[in-house]
Design a protein around this motif. Structure first.
Motif, mmCIF file in Angstrom:
data_model
loop_
_atom_site.group_PDB
_atom_site.id
_atom_site.type_symbol
_atom_site.label_atom_id
_atom_site.label_comp_id
_atom_site.label_asym_id
_atom_site.label_seq_id
_atom_site.Cartn_x
_atom_site.Cartn_y
_atom_site.Cartn_z
ATOM 1 N N VAL A 202 0.854 -1.185 0.000
ATOM 2 C CA VAL A 202 0.000 0.000 0.000
ATOM 3 C C VAL A 202 0.891 1.237 0.000
ATOM 4 N N THR A 203 0.416 2.267 -0.665
ATOM 5 C CA THR A 203 1.112 3.550 -0.657
ATOM 6 C C THR A 203 0.214 4.557 0.033
ATOM 7 N N VAL A 204 0.766 5.228 1.013
ATOM 8 C CA VAL A 204 0.031 6.269 1.721
ATOM 9 C C VAL A 204 0.303 7.583 0.984
ATOM 10 N N PHE A 205 -0.771 8.189 0.519
ATOM 11 C CA PHE A 205 -0.723 9.483 -0.160
ATOM 12 C C PHE A 205 -1.196 10.506 0.861
ATOM 13 N N ILE A 206 -0.308 11.427 1.228
ATOM 14 C CA ILE A 206 -0.652 12.453 2.219
ATOM 15 C C ILE A 206 -0.740 13.795 1.501
ATOM 16 N N ARG A 207 -1.869 14.452 1.680
ATOM 17 C CA ARG A 207 -2.088 15.782 1.110
ATOM 18 C C ARG A 207 -2.091 16.771 2.259
ATOM 19 N N TYR A 208 -1.227 17.751 2.172
ATOM 20 C CA TYR A 208 -1.105 18.780 3.202
ATOM 21 C C TYR A 208 -1.654 20.100 2.685
ATOM 22 N N GLN A 209 -2.426 20.772 3.529
ATOM 23 C CA GLN A 209 -2.772 22.168 3.262
ATOM 24 C C GLN A 209 -1.859 22.984 4.167
ATOM 25 N N LEU A 210 -1.097 23.885 3.567
ATOM 26 C CA LEU A 210 -0.082 24.642 4.287
ATOM 27 C C LEU A 210 -0.474 26.095 4.473
ATOM 28 N N ASP A 211 0.120 26.719 5.473
ATOM 29 C CA ASP A 211 0.110 28.172 5.549
ATOM 30 C C ASP A 211 1.109 28.614 4.479
ATOM 31 N N PRO A 212 0.660 29.309 3.439
ATOM 32 C CA PRO A 212 1.568 29.635 2.334
ATOM 33 C C PRO A 212 2.737 30.531 2.743
ATOM 34 N N PHE A 213 2.631 31.190 3.887
ATOM 35 C CA PHE A 213 3.707 32.053 4.354
ATOM 36 C C PHE A 213 4.725 31.297 5.200
ATOM 37 N N LEU B 141 4.420 10.705 -0.390
ATOM 38 C CA LEU B 141 4.089 9.327 -0.757
ATOM 39 C C LEU B 141 5.032 8.385 -0.019
ATOM 40 N N ILE B 142 4.444 7.422 0.704
ATOM 41 C CA ILE B 142 5.220 6.441 1.467
ATOM 42 C C ILE B 142 4.609 5.071 1.221
ATOM 43 N N THR B 143 5.449 4.095 0.872
ATOM 44 C CA THR B 143 4.953 2.744 0.583
ATOM 45 C C THR B 143 5.309 1.790 1.717
ATOM 46 N N PHE B 144 4.395 0.831 1.940
ATOM 47 C CA PHE B 144 4.559 -0.212 2.959
ATOM 48 C C PHE B 144 4.170 -1.552 2.348
ATOM 49 N N TYR C 125 2.250 -0.836 7.908
ATOM 50 C CA TYR C 125 1.998 0.580 8.175
ATOM 51 C C TYR C 125 1.689 0.796 9.655
ATOM 52 N N GLU C 126 0.856 -0.050 10.232
ATOM 53 C CA GLU C 126 0.520 0.080 11.653
ATOM 54 C C GLU C 126 1.755 -0.108 12.535
ATOM 55 N N ALA C 127 2.623 -1.059 12.183
ATOM 56 C CA ALA C 127 3.862 -1.269 12.933
ATOM 57 C C ALA C 127 4.765 -0.037 12.819
ATOM 58 N N TYR C 128 4.818 0.535 11.630
ATOM 59 C CA TYR C 128 5.591 1.761 11.398
ATOM 60 C C TYR C 128 5.076 2.892 12.288
ATOM 61 N N ARG C 129 3.769 3.065 12.336
ATOM 62 C CA ARG C 129 3.180 4.130 13.167
ATOM 63 C C ARG C 129 3.548 3.946 14.639
ATOM 64 N N ALA C 130 3.550 2.704 15.105
ATOM 65 C CA ALA C 130 3.932 2.427 16.497
ATOM 66 C C ALA C 130 5.406 2.788 16.727
ATOM 67 N N ARG C 131 6.281 2.405 15.788
ATOM 68 C CA ARG C 131 7.707 2.744 15.927
ATOM 69 C C ARG C 131 7.914 4.252 15.876
ATOM 70 N N LEU C 132 7.165 4.919 15.019
ATOM 71 C CA LEU C 132 7.281 6.372 14.891
ATOM 72 C C LEU C 132 6.942 7.074 16.201
ATOM 73 N N ARG C 133 5.931 6.578 16.896
ATOM 74 C CA ARG C 133 5.533 7.187 18.177
ATOM 75 C C ARG C 133 6.587 6.972 19.264
ATOM 76 N N GLN C 134 7.476 6.001 19.072
ATOM 77 C CA GLN C 134 8.545 5.733 20.028
ATOM 78 C C GLN C 134 9.864 6.396 19.632
ATOM 79 N N ASP C 135 9.920 6.972 18.438
ATOM 80 C CA ASP C 135 11.151 7.545 17.913
ATOM 81 C C ASP C 135 11.292 9.006 18.365
ATOM 82 N N ALA C 136 12.399 9.328 19.020
ATOM 83 C CA ALA C 136 12.602 10.685 19.559
ATOM 84 C C ALA C 136 12.638 11.732 18.444
#
Length: 102
Positions: A3-14, A54-57, A63-74
């Motif tokens: 699976v590929t996670v497609f993330i769309r961000y709305q940014l403050d243009p400034f 774009l991030i593939t798993f 992906y769920e395991a990645y999210r758990a590791r991410l929450r533990q990563d400083a």
């Protein structure tokens, strides 16, 4: 099935420079935590407040395991806090995609 996670961000243009700094930090954090980072994409011409990642798993479970590791990563948590403190991301949407195989 990967699976590929497609993330769309709305940014403050400034605050695009802050988003670019945030994106560059993920270049090492995401692979370290188990994601195959295809890339972050910044506004160049036209719309100035939308960016993508774009991030593939290997699977949704990976992906769920990645999210758990991410929450533990400083470094990962520090980058999340950087975004929250500076408020350059106004909205974020995730879509899970699968590659069409012929």
């Amino acid at each position: 099935m990967s699976v590929t996670v497609f993330i769309r961000y709305q940014l403050d243009p400034f605050k695009r420079a802050q988003f670019e700094e945030y994106s560059k930090r993920w270049l090492t954090i995401i692979p370290k935590c188990g994601g195959d980072l295809i890339g972050y994409f910044m506004p160049h011409e036209g719309t100035n407040n939308i960016a993508f990642a774009l991030i593939t798993f290997e699977s949704l479970a990976a992906y769920e395991a990645y999210r758990a590791r991410l929450r533990q990563d400083a470094e990962g948590m520090a980058n999340f806090h950087f975004a929250e403190d500076n408020k350059f991301i106004l909205a974020e949407e995730r879509t899970f995609l699968r590659k069409v195989v012929v």
